[in-house]
Design a protein around this motif. Sequence first.
Motif, PDB file in Angstrom:
ATOM      1  N   MET A  21      -6.743  -5.903   6.479  1.00 45.80           N
ATOM      2  CA  MET A  21      -5.487  -5.238   6.628  1.00 45.80           C
ATOM      3  C   MET A  21      -5.369  -4.657   8.032  1.00 45.80           C
ATOM      4  N   ALA A  22      -4.169  -4.568   8.476  1.00 48.06           N
ATOM      5  CA  ALA A  22      -3.927  -3.998   9.793  1.00 48.06           C
ATOM      6  C   ALA A  22      -4.212  -2.500   9.768  1.00 48.06           C
ATOM      7  N   LYS A  23      -4.459  -1.953  10.938  1.00 41.43           N
ATOM      8  CA  LYS A  23      -4.812  -0.541  11.024  1.00 41.43           C
ATOM      9  C   LYS A  23      -3.689   0.358  10.517  1.00 41.43           C
ATOM     10  N   ASP A  24      -2.455   0.015  10.798  1.00 45.83           N
ATOM     11  CA  ASP A  24      -1.312   0.829  10.396  1.00 45.83           C
ATOM     12  C   ASP A  24      -0.460   0.080   9.375  1.00 45.83           C
ATOM     13  N   SER A  25      -1.113  -0.445   8.339  1.00 44.82           N
ATOM     14  CA  SER A  25      -0.378  -1.217   7.342  1.00 44.82           C
ATOM     15  C   SER A  25       0.478  -0.302   6.470  1.00 44.82           C
ATOM     16  N   CYS A  26       1.387  -0.903   5.767  1.00 45.79           N
ATOM     17  CA  CYS A  26       2.311  -0.161   4.911  1.00 45.79           C
ATOM     18  C   CYS A  26       1.547   0.569   3.807  1.00 45.79           C
ATOM     19  N   LEU A  27       0.623  -0.105   3.169  1.00 38.61           N
ATOM     20  CA  LEU A  27      -0.142   0.508   2.090  1.00 38.61           C
ATOM     21  C   LEU A  27      -0.991   1.663   2.606  1.00 38.61           C
ATOM     22  N   SER A  28      -1.532   1.520   3.796  1.00 39.37           N
ATOM     23  CA  SER A  28      -2.325   2.590   4.398  1.00 39.37           C
ATOM     24  C   SER A  28      -1.471   3.826   4.660  1.00 39.37           C
ATOM     25  N   ARG A  29      -0.264   3.625   5.155  1.00 44.43           N
ATOM     26  CA  ARG A  29       0.623   4.766   5.408  1.00 44.43           C
ATOM     27  C   ARG A  29       1.031   5.447   4.116  1.00 44.43           C
ATOM     28  N   ILE A  30       1.293   4.672   3.068  1.00 46.77           N
ATOM     29  CA  ILE A  30       1.698   5.251   1.791  1.00 46.77           C
ATOM     30  C   ILE A  30       0.560   6.068   1.192  1.00 46.77           C
ATOM     31  N   THR A  31      -0.652   5.527   1.177  1.00 42.01           N
ATOM     32  CA  THR A  31      -1.774   6.261   0.596  1.00 42.01           C
ATOM     33  C   THR A  31      -2.090   7.525   1.389  1.00 42.01           C
ATOM     34  N   THR A  32      -1.935   7.468   2.700  1.00 41.90           N
ATOM     35  CA  THR A  32      -2.142   8.666   3.507  1.00 41.90           C
ATOM     36  C   THR A  32      -1.087   9.721   3.186  1.00 41.90           C
ATOM     37  N   GLY A  33       0.165   9.311   3.037  1.00 42.41           N
ATOM     38  CA  GLY A  33       1.229  10.242   2.670  1.00 42.41           C
ATOM     39  C   GLY A  33       1.004  10.863   1.304  1.00 42.41           C
ATOM     40  N   VAL A  34       0.556  10.054   0.343  1.00 41.08           N
ATOM     41  CA  VAL A  34       0.280  10.573  -0.997  1.00 41.08           C
ATOM     42  C   VAL A  34      -0.874  11.568  -0.951  1.00 41.08           C
ATOM     43  N   ALA A  35      -1.902  11.269  -0.171  1.00 38.02           N
ATOM     44  CA  ALA A  35      -3.046  12.174  -0.072  1.00 38.02           C
ATOM     45  C   ALA A  35      -2.655  13.505   0.572  1.00 38.02           C
ATOM     46  N   TYR A  36      -1.895  13.448   1.651  1.00 37.74           N
ATOM     47  CA  TYR A  36      -1.448  14.687   2.300  1.00 37.74           C
ATOM     48  C   TYR A  36      -0.514  15.481   1.395  1.00 37.74           C
ATOM     49  N   GLY A  37       0.392  14.806   0.744  1.00 37.78           N
ATOM     50  CA  GLY A  37       1.302  15.486  -0.167  1.00 37.78           C
ATOM     51  C   GLY A  37       0.577  16.087  -1.363  1.00 37.78           C
ATOM     52  N   GLY A  38      -0.391  15.361  -1.879  1.00 40.38           N
ATOM     53  CA  GLY A  38      -1.176  15.884  -2.993  1.00 40.38           C
ATOM     54  C   GLY A  38      -1.973  17.115  -2.610  1.00 40.38           C
ATOM     55  N   ALA A  39      -2.549  17.096  -1.411  1.00 36.10           N
ATOM     56  CA  ALA A  39      -3.312  18.254  -0.948  1.00 36.10           C
ATOM     57  C   ALA A  39      -2.407  19.469  -0.762  1.00 36.10           C
ATOM     58  N   ALA A  40      -1.255  19.260  -0.180  1.00 34.28           N
ATOM     59  CA  ALA A  40      -0.316  20.371  -0.009  1.00 34.28           C
ATOM     60  C   ALA A  40       0.189  20.859  -1.367  1.00 34.28           C
ATOM     61  N   GLY A  41       0.434  19.933  -2.284  1.00 37.16           N
ATOM     62  CA  GLY A  41       0.888  20.309  -3.617  1.00 37.16           C
ATOM     63  C   GLY A  41      -0.141  21.108  -4.394  1.00 37.16           C
ATOM     64  N   VAL A  42      -1.411  20.764  -4.236  1.00 39.71           N
ATOM     65  CA  VAL A  42      -2.466  21.527  -4.902  1.00 39.71           C
ATOM     66  C   VAL A  42      -2.513  22.951  -4.371  1.00 39.71           C
ATOM     67  N   ALA A  43      -2.410  23.093  -3.053  1.00 42.65           N
ATOM     68  CA  ALA A  43      -2.469  24.431  -2.468  1.00 42.65           C
ATOM     69  C   ALA A  43      -1.292  25.292  -2.931  1.00 42.65           C
ATOM     70  N   PHE A  44      -0.098  24.769  -2.824  1.00 41.64           N
ATOM     71  CA  PHE A  44       1.076  25.540  -3.231  1.00 41.64           C
ATOM     72  C   PHE A  44       1.126  25.727  -4.744  1.00 41.64           C
TER      73      PHE A  44
END
Length: 71
Positions: free
Chosen positions: A1-24
């Motif tokens: 997969m490419a370094k900045d693939s679509c799936l990579s960006r989505i999983t990174t967004g989900v991980a960041y959102g999940g971490a922020a959601g857990v904190a809040f």
Amino acid sequence: MAKDSCLSRITTGVAYGGAAGVAFGAAYGTYDAFRCRIPGLMKIRHVGQVTLGFAATCGFFMGVGSLIRRN
């Protein structure tokens, strides 16, 4: 997969959102449990449910947002 693939960006967004959601979610769930005077160990269950709800919601929207966003 490419370094900045679509799936990579989505999983990174989900991980960041999940971490922020857990904190809040943990902060708000704790506040809400004491505000509503939930008895005893039911507070732990309430905080867990609120935390998971916030994490899922924030993770979903951050994943969708990172899918829509273009560089």
